[in-house]
Write an enzyme that holds these catalytic residues in place. Structure first.
Site, PDB file in Angstrom:
ATOM      1  N   ASP B 128       0.842  -1.184   0.000  1.00  0.00           N
ATOM      2  CA  ASP B 128       0.000   0.000   0.000  1.00  0.00           C
ATOM      3  C   ASP B 128       0.879   1.236   0.000  1.00  0.00           C
ATOM      4  O   ASP B 128       1.719   1.408   0.893  1.00  0.00           O
ATOM      5  CB  ASP B 128      -0.896  -0.024   1.245  1.00  0.00           C
ATOM      6  N   HIS B 135      -4.482  13.625   0.695  1.00  0.00           N
ATOM      7  CA  HIS B 135      -4.722  12.797   1.883  1.00  0.00           C
ATOM      8  C   HIS B 135      -3.548  12.892   2.861  1.00  0.00           C
ATOM      9  O   HIS B 135      -3.740  13.106   4.063  1.00  0.00           O
ATOM     10  CB  HIS B 135      -4.941  11.340   1.464  1.00  0.00           C
ATOM     11  N   GLU B 201     -10.887   3.601   3.034  1.00  0.00           N
ATOM     12  CA  GLU B 201      -9.923   4.420   2.301  1.00  0.00           C
ATOM     13  C   GLU B 201     -10.124   4.168   0.816  1.00  0.00           C
ATOM     14  O   GLU B 201     -10.025   3.033   0.352  1.00  0.00           O
ATOM     15  CB  GLU B 201      -8.479   4.100   2.722  1.00  0.00           C
ATOM     16  N   GLU B 203      -9.067   3.921  -2.703  1.00  0.00           N
ATOM     17  CA  GLU B 203      -7.794   3.729  -3.400  1.00  0.00           C
ATOM     18  C   GLU B 203      -8.011   3.028  -4.735  1.00  0.00           C
ATOM     19  O   GLU B 203      -9.044   2.393  -4.958  1.00  0.00           O
ATOM     20  CB  GLU B 203      -6.835   2.873  -2.543  1.00  0.00           C
ATOM     21  N   ARG B 239      -9.190   3.408  12.920  1.00  0.00           N
ATOM     22  CA  ARG B 239      -8.323   4.537  13.279  1.00  0.00           C
ATOM     23  C   ARG B 239      -7.847   4.521  14.722  1.00  0.00           C
ATOM     24  O   ARG B 239      -6.728   4.949  15.018  1.00  0.00           O
ATOM     25  CB  ARG B 239      -9.056   5.856  13.010  1.00  0.00           C
ATOM     26  N   GLN B 242      -5.132   2.000  14.962  1.00  0.00           N
ATOM     27  CA  GLN B 242      -3.969   2.541  14.255  1.00  0.00           C
ATOM     28  C   GLN B 242      -3.189   3.537  15.112  1.00  0.00           C
ATOM     29  O   GLN B 242      -1.958   3.491  15.179  1.00  0.00           O
ATOM     30  CB  GLN B 242      -4.443   3.217  12.955  1.00  0.00           C
ATOM     31  N   THR B 259      -9.285  -6.015   3.328  1.00  0.00           N
ATOM     32  CA  THR B 259      -9.091  -5.072   2.230  1.00  0.00           C
ATOM     33  C   THR B 259      -9.957  -5.576   1.088  1.00  0.00           C
ATOM     34  O   THR B 259      -9.830  -6.733   0.696  1.00  0.00           O
ATOM     35  CB  THR B 259      -7.610  -5.043   1.783  1.00  0.00           C
ATOM     36  N   GLU B 360     -11.035  12.125   7.077  1.00  0.00           N
ATOM     37  CA  GLU B 360     -10.925  13.461   6.491  1.00  0.00           C
ATOM     38  C   GLU B 360     -12.298  14.108   6.324  1.00  0.00           C
ATOM     39  O   GLU B 360     -12.460  15.297   6.579  1.00  0.00           O
ATOM     40  CB  GLU B 360     -10.239  13.367   5.117  1.00  0.00           C
TER      41      GLU B 360
END
Lengths: 413, 413
Positions: B128, B135, B201, B203, B239, B242, B259, B360
């Site tokens: 990743d 971001h 996220e 991506e 989060r 994390q 994922t 965000e």
């Protein structure tokens, strides 16, 4: 399944030197590359190794019980344990089945030194922990001198990260000095070139046998049932590349160029007599990570640079056990799989002579290491041969891992 | 090999809606699970999909040219391109081979909505990156408010880290809320329980076709020859887990629980008309990472929460291209392999409505997101369905990726 522990006084009809890594109490497995007939499993005994496919062809191993001896794939922990038990039965001094078959002995018993051995299992995933508390403290002291050496999370969970599995190589594979991007503190711009801070990291690793279903965690008590066996791991590192790249997502190219593992997979059954409590954990960890009984091991570690011993350490300096690492990894439901390789993190002891990396041995290059053979080192040079060994000793025998070795060769142009 | 670009005015004898993701200019591939006969490749056209093993059995695909249509394994970039060209030949309006075979059409042309699709390739490795500069800036502003938003290395190398490949799942797989260890700033001790800050996220990702030999890097110009195709990636994140775990070695369990990837592999040939220069890189990057021509793509991205659009972004907000990521990954000699999955990092645009994560969109929970359907969110709740879509639009057609979707289900007890 109950572990199969070979009695301390058992002896083989194959003579084994008292200080051999591979007495009949050990019987570790590896995968050999045979000229002309591909790969096959071997089992070490003293200076020799049994060629398992040859034993099967001769009818000494049951084809239905052990259908696949090209490599470890497909062997679960129980079948590996049963295979080791069967080999013990063939090798113990009271046994004659193989001993008295002179013709078979010629083809089935190989000179161990003549073998070309591969990585035991090309890992599905490679995960590197940071469970050596002395190493983590030393790194903290060097890189965050104004703060407590350990970060606040260190004693609450086994810090780890995902490594690169495609560059895990067998011992004796030459290690090409990696190129990478680095930037000195006073440089305006980074540059790209061969690392100037080539390092090793002394680690132990283990392979996963059976995994878990996605979403279901493995508890600390059951975790060891998922371990197929242990190996030595050298997590080669390029410190200058690491310093520049690692914020904020962790080490990446400073580690991914190569990781060496020792060829002999030592079973947990063989290590059973060398269990220890492990160091005290304070503060007490959360219940799902709490150790159950003796889940640490007393394994002596040594590092040699061009034949000269530069480090003596021991797995007892690990703050977190393998079982705790598995319990943590799966605590969020991550599926682990057959062939996953987990490494401990650098295992340093408390004294300078027990540090498991050049970074620590030379304290970031500030105290060069004088070599008895002449010269000195801050980091590793091209042509240097770095060799690790590991063994559990006691009860009149040694459960050894053999060696994990690699020579540094110049960067590719 | 020259890319096979379908002319903009080409049409299929299968009717395709003007706003379909899958016109004859696209022809992406996926792997379907068929009841009773295992997995097989399919190719999308409008609301339908061609069943490739059935076409082969009928003699419409050459068994020697395409020996293996159970999945992508064994297909290199050239053979995938040739396969797509052959399917174009069967589908273009001037072709009658399949069109006039009413019996074969019944078995070979499937209703796309009826398909059960898997992950295109279970990845050998998952890497990743962090190439969405908006971001990375937002995260910097939130977590390091007193410093420059971007760390010093950001504009010099594509920051990335190794992820977990075993938990990469197909779109529509339910996502179990992970448990993990967290510690609030004022808590004395950490606790273990379901994440309270479940996030997505946004991506994009790509799969590697052919790899490199260990020790030999791939230069930026040649890098795209190693890309088999692209997919949407949702890098689910916890989060609170994390925040507590990520120092000093990067995210680990906060990401490894799941994922999601979209099922349709869109080829680089199909995306060829949508190349763009990409944003300016200042300062100029080192020569081995320098872009060669147009190596970025103009792909619109959308995120829906329970059917309501919450984000519109675009791959043009990526600072680093896929080619630069490959050149960087191999710059130290790391071998990359068929089936490696590389993801971009979260792709946020410059405005709040273009942010690619709840972190965000709600600015760390400080600005809850009001939903048109009622209620509001800081992070994702159980039962929430998060769906991403991606498409390149222009020249009278759309090269779409379909959807990457997942529903959050409660943590396991």
């Amino acid at each position: 399944m109950t572990p199969f522990v070979v009695p301390a006084d058992a002896r083989s009809w194959i003579e084994v030197a008292p200080d051999s890594d591979f007495p009949i109490q050990n019987l570790p497995f590896a995968v050999a590359v045979h000229k002309g007939r591909g790969e096959g499993m071997v089992c070490a005994i003293g200076d020799f190794a049994l060629d398992l496919p040859v034993l099967m062809e001769a009818g000494l191993l049951d084809e239905e019980e052990f259908p696949w001896l090209d490599g470890f794939f497909g062997l679960d922990k129980d079948s590996l344990s049963a295979l080791r038990k069967r080999i013990f039965d063939l090798l113990v001094d009271s046994s004659s089945e193989l001993k008295d078959n002179a013709k078979l002995r010629k083809t089935a018993i190989l000179d161990r030194k003549s073998l070309v051995l591969t990585v035991p299992i090309p890992p599905t995933s490679f995960i590197d922990f940071y469970s050596g508390i002395e190493h983590a403290s030393n790194v903290g002291k060097m890189f965050r001198p104004d703060m407590a050496p350990l970060l606040p999370n260190y004693r609450h969970l086994p810090v780890g990260y995902n490594g690169r599995s495609s560059s895990v190589v067998a011992s004796e594979t030459k290690i090409i000095r990696p190129k990478g991007q680095t930037k000195g503190a006073d440089d305006e711009m980074p540059t790209y070139g061969p690392t100037k801070e080539m390092d090793f990291e002394l680690e132990m690793g283990f392979y996963i046998a059976e995994g878990n279903e996605m979403g279901k965690r493995i508890n600390c008590k059951a975790a060891e049932e998922h371990i197929l066996g242990m190996v030595i791991v050298n997590d080669w590192s390029a410190r200058d590349i690491q310093r520049w790249e690692y914020q904020p997502l962790g080490p990446f190219l400073s580690k991914s160029f190569a990781t060496s593992v020792s060829p002999w997979l030592v079973t947990m059954d063989a290590l059973e007599p060398f269990r220890i409590e492990g160091m005290e954990q304070d503060p007490e960890v959360l219940p799902h990570l709490r150790r159950q009984g003796q889940q640490h091991f007393d394994i002596a570690l040594e590092v040699y640079l061009n034949g000269e011993k530069i480090c003596e350490s021991n797995t007892k300096h690990l703050y977190w056990s393998m079982s705790q690492q598995i319990a943590h990894q799966t605590s969020n439901g991550t599926p682990i799989e057959f062939g996953d390789l987990y490494a401990s993190g650098t295992i340093s002891g408390p004294e300078p002579g027990s540090y498991g990396s050049m970074l620590e041995l030379t304290w970031r290059g500030a105290k060069p290491l004088d070599l008895a053979g002449g010269g000195s080192r801050t980091f590793l040079e091209d042509g240097d041969v770095l060799t690790m060994s590991a063994f559990a000793q006691g009860l009149g025998f040694r459960i050894g891992f053999g060696e994990c070795s690699g020579e540094i060769v110049p960067a590719v142009n």
